[in-house]
Design an enzyme around this catalytic site. Sequence first.
Site, PDB file in Angstrom:
ATOM      1  N   GLY A  42       0.834  -1.206   0.000  1.00 52.08           N
ATOM      2  CA  GLY A  42       0.000   0.000   0.000  1.00 52.08           C
ATOM      3  C   GLY A  42       0.864   1.250   0.000  1.00 52.08           C
ATOM      4  O   GLY A  42       2.091   1.165   0.140  1.00 52.08           O
ATOM      5  N   ALA A  86      -5.497  -6.626   5.066  1.00 50.94           N
ATOM      6  CA  ALA A  86      -4.027  -6.648   4.951  1.00 50.94           C
ATOM      7  C   ALA A  86      -3.578  -8.043   4.551  1.00 50.94           C
ATOM      8  O   ALA A  86      -4.016  -9.034   5.131  1.00 50.94           O
ATOM      9  CB  ALA A  86      -3.391  -6.261   6.287  1.00 50.94           C
ATOM     10  N   ILE A  89      -0.416  -9.888  -1.375  1.00 54.98           N
ATOM     11  CA  ILE A  89      -1.466 -10.046  -2.398  1.00 54.98           C
ATOM     12  C   ILE A  89      -0.959 -10.588  -3.726  1.00 54.98           C
ATOM     13  O   ILE A  89      -1.745 -10.894  -4.610  1.00 54.98           O
ATOM     14  CB  ILE A  89      -2.189  -8.707  -2.676  1.00 54.98           C
ATOM     15  CG1 ILE A  89      -1.167  -7.657  -3.143  1.00 54.98           C
ATOM     16  CG2 ILE A  89      -2.971  -8.238  -1.487  1.00 54.98           C
ATOM     17  CD1 ILE A  89      -1.753  -6.672  -4.099  1.00 54.98           C
ATOM     18  N   TYR A 153      -0.282 -18.093  -2.005  1.00 58.10           N
ATOM     19  CA  TYR A 153      -1.288 -17.044  -1.798  1.00 58.10           C
ATOM     20  C   TYR A 153      -2.687 -17.667  -1.714  1.00 58.10           C
ATOM     21  O   TYR A 153      -3.436 -17.444  -0.751  1.00 58.10           O
ATOM     22  CB  TYR A 153      -1.234 -16.015  -2.941  1.00 58.10           C
ATOM     23  CG  TYR A 153      -2.371 -15.022  -2.914  1.00 58.10           C
ATOM     24  CD1 TYR A 153      -2.419 -14.020  -1.955  1.00 58.10           C
ATOM     25  CD2 TYR A 153      -3.411 -15.089  -3.844  1.00 58.10           C
ATOM     26  CE1 TYR A 153      -3.480 -13.116  -1.916  1.00 58.10           C
ATOM     27  CE2 TYR A 153      -4.474 -14.202  -3.814  1.00 58.10           C
ATOM     28  CZ  TYR A 153      -4.498 -13.211  -2.853  1.00 58.10           C
ATOM     29  OH  TYR A 153      -5.563 -12.317  -2.817  1.00 58.10           O
ATOM     30  N   LYS A 157      -5.172 -18.055   1.705  1.00 55.92           N
ATOM     31  CA  LYS A 157      -6.525 -17.483   1.733  1.00 55.92           C
ATOM     32  C   LYS A 157      -7.559 -18.591   1.979  1.00 55.92           C
ATOM     33  O   LYS A 157      -8.539 -18.405   2.695  1.00 55.92           O
ATOM     34  CB  LYS A 157      -6.826 -16.771   0.408  1.00 55.92           C
ATOM     35  CG  LYS A 157      -6.029 -15.480   0.208  1.00 55.92           C
ATOM     36  CD  LYS A 157      -6.591 -14.355   1.046  1.00 55.92           C
ATOM     37  CE  LYS A 157      -5.878 -13.038   0.820  1.00 55.92           C
ATOM     38  NZ  LYS A 157      -6.402 -11.939   1.618  1.00 55.92           N
TER      39      LYS A 157
HETATM   40  N1  LIG Z   1      -7.403  -6.608  -5.730  1.00 55.54           N
HETATM   41  C1  LIG Z   1      -7.875  -7.789  -6.064  1.00 55.54           C
HETATM   42  O1  LIG Z   1      -8.111  -8.095  -7.229  1.00 55.54           O
HETATM   43  C2  LIG Z   1      -8.172  -8.814  -4.997  1.00 55.54           C
HETATM   44  C3  LIG Z   1      -8.760 -10.024  -5.380  1.00 55.54           C
HETATM   45  C4  LIG Z   1      -8.994 -10.966  -4.395  1.00 55.54           C
HETATM   46  C5  LIG Z   1      -8.703 -10.700  -3.084  1.00 55.54           C
HETATM   47  N2  LIG Z   1      -8.136  -9.516  -2.760  1.00 55.54           N
HETATM   48  C6  LIG Z   1      -7.803  -9.272  -1.360  1.00 55.54           C
HETATM   49  O2  LIG Z   1      -8.332  -8.025  -0.964  1.00 55.54           O
HETATM   50  C7  LIG Z   1      -7.459  -7.426  -0.014  1.00 55.54           C
HETATM   51  C8  LIG Z   1      -7.118  -6.011  -0.450  1.00 55.54           C
HETATM   52  O3  LIG Z   1      -6.442  -6.087  -1.704  1.00 55.54           O
HETATM   53  P1  LIG Z   1      -5.898  -4.792  -2.439  1.00 55.54           P
HETATM   54  O4  LIG Z   1      -6.096  -4.988  -3.884  1.00 55.54           O
HETATM   55  O5  LIG Z   1      -6.428  -3.575  -1.794  1.00 55.54           O
HETATM   56  O6  LIG Z   1      -4.353  -4.951  -2.175  1.00 55.54           O
HETATM   57  P2  LIG Z   1      -3.312  -3.868  -1.631  1.00 55.54           P
HETATM   58  O7  LIG Z   1      -1.957  -4.445  -1.773  1.00 55.54           O
HETATM   59  O8  LIG Z   1      -3.571  -2.566  -2.284  1.00 55.54           O
HETATM   60  O9  LIG Z   1      -3.721  -3.808  -0.092  1.00 55.54           O
HETATM   61  C9  LIG Z   1      -3.212  -4.680   0.883  1.00 55.54           C
HETATM   62  C10 LIG Z   1      -2.684  -3.814   2.006  1.00 55.54           C
HETATM   63  O10 LIG Z   1      -2.187  -4.657   3.055  1.00 55.54           O
HETATM   64  C11 LIG Z   1      -0.997  -4.076   3.552  1.00 55.54           C
HETATM   65  N3  LIG Z   1      -0.215  -5.103   4.214  1.00 55.54           N
HETATM   66  C12 LIG Z   1       0.429  -6.153   3.645  1.00 55.54           C
HETATM   67  N4  LIG Z   1       1.040  -6.882   4.584  1.00 55.54           N
HETATM   68  C13 LIG Z   1       0.766  -6.280   5.775  1.00 55.54           C
HETATM   69  C14 LIG Z   1       1.117  -6.559   7.106  1.00 55.54           C
HETATM   70  N5  LIG Z   1       1.884  -7.615   7.422  1.00 55.54           N
HETATM   71  N6  LIG Z   1       0.670  -5.738   8.090  1.00 55.54           N
HETATM   72  C15 LIG Z   1      -0.093  -4.657   7.794  1.00 55.54           C
HETATM   73  N7  LIG Z   1      -0.459  -4.345   6.536  1.00 55.54           N
HETATM   74  C16 LIG Z   1      -0.029  -5.146   5.541  1.00 55.54           C
HETATM   75  C17 LIG Z   1      -0.323  -3.508   2.327  1.00 55.54           C
HETATM   76  O11 LIG Z   1       0.668  -2.549   2.608  1.00 55.54           O
HETATM   77  C18 LIG Z   1      -1.515  -2.935   1.576  1.00 55.54           C
HETATM   78  O12 LIG Z   1      -1.754  -1.589   1.924  1.00 55.54           O
HETATM   79  C19 LIG Z   1      -6.254  -8.348   0.112  1.00 55.54           C
HETATM   80  O13 LIG Z   1      -6.441  -9.176   1.240  1.00 55.54           O
HETATM   81  C20 LIG Z   1      -6.302  -9.175  -1.144  1.00 55.54           C
HETATM   82  O14 LIG Z   1      -5.706 -10.444  -0.974  1.00 55.54           O
HETATM   83  C21 LIG Z   1      -7.865  -8.554  -3.675  1.00 55.54           C
END
Ligand SMILES: NC(=O)c1ccc[n+]([C@@H]2O[C@H](COP(=O)([O-])OP(=O)(O)OC[C@H]3O[C@@H](n4cnc5c(N)ncnc54)[C@H](O)[C@@H]3O)[C@@H](O)[C@H]2O)c1
Length: 323
Positions: A42, A86, A89, A153, A157
């Site tokens: 992020g 979090a 991803i 991953y 999940k």
């Molecule tokens: N974007 C997609 O297409 C998608 C699809 C399926 C699932 N998801 C899930 O949705 C959620 C949000 O995804 P996103 O697209 O916003 O991803 P993103 O990477 O933008 O957001 C994930 C956030 O988690 C933070 N993070 C990672 N490890 C961390 C830790 N150990 N402690 C604290 N913060 C931590 C990152 O810095 C980031 O800000 C995730 O869990 C992802 O697996 C996303």
Amino acid sequence: MARKTMPTCLVTGCAGNVGSQLTQRLLEAGYAVVGVDNFFSGAPENMRDFNDHPAFEFHERSITDKASMAGLLAENAPLVATFHLAAIISVPYSMDHAAETMEINYDASLSLHTLARAFRCGAFVFAGSAAEYGKPLSRPATEEDAGDPLSPYGLSKHLMSTAIQKSGYGCSLRFFNIYGPTRAKPGPYDGVVRQFLARAEQGLSPVIHGDGSQMRDFLFLGDAVRALLTAAGILPGGPLTGVFNVGTGRGSSIRDLADLSLRLAHVPKKPEFSPVRQGDIHFSVAENSKLLRHAGWIPSTPLEQGLALTLEGMRRLAGKTDH
Ligand SMILES: NC(=O)c1ccc[n+]([C@@H]2O[C@H](COP(=O)([O-])OP(=O)(O)OC[C@H]3O[C@@H](n4cnc5c(N)ncnc54)[C@H](O)[C@@H]3O)[C@@H](O)[C@H]2O)c1
């Protein structure tokens, strides 16, 4: 109203693409938000619109710091909802860092789920993933199809979704491919939509892994945020327990996405091709009727409209438009 007396939600991953939009919506709806992020993928820019909001409190830390997460839950109990977004991803990153992926996406997540329950948090909403569907499918996946994920991953999940399901507390929303405008510049962990659009904006061809026949279910960010709010009971329909697919139910090929990105950016080129990536799923489309049945949620943004909004957001960020 003082933050401490307001109904409060915890958002992990609040500096991420989804978490930042969710936080913004919660603040607009009158909730206080305690946000946690370690900026692994992020970016602080994602929090620019609400960082100084009096009802927002940010903690830069990892969710693996279990003692400090317990402190946050205790201090803010009883929370209205914990939104746990979090995570590591990236599928390719998880292939090279399996233990780290498990520690964050499963161990720390499970600990947070236990803490939320112990501190009487009203709703627990976890971001599951379409990557939980490993076995080859040629039809939209129902919730029962999950198993045998192809990557650490997907496995992390899936273990977490299963634990939530078995516990009877909280829900896992299995998101398919989320895309949409965000505040941060496209980065290495961005999804395929922003990567293709970013290349097209530079006049370059999107690079397709494989032949482009892979089918994906592209879900607009605003629809994903609405699903999260619904699952927590902040919008009518929740709070939910169990596992729910969140997708449009419509498949689009990666090749079509590349062509559409080029067309929207007015770039008269064809996509380029590169080798298939390990861990890539060929067909990933949601059977999404369970969330409709249980909570009345339906997606409302067609792909072409969502892509145009994403491109507009990217241009605004790059200073190419003035509104
Ligand atoms: N974007 C997609 O297409 C998608 C699809 C399926 C699932 N998801 C899930 O949705 C959620 C949000 O995804 P996103 O697209 O916003 O991803 P993103 O990477 O933008 O957001 C994930 C956030 O988690 C933070 N993070 C990672 N490890 C961390 C830790 N150990 N402690 C604290 N913060 C931590 C990152 O810095 C980031 O800000 C995730 O869990 C992802 O697996 C996303």
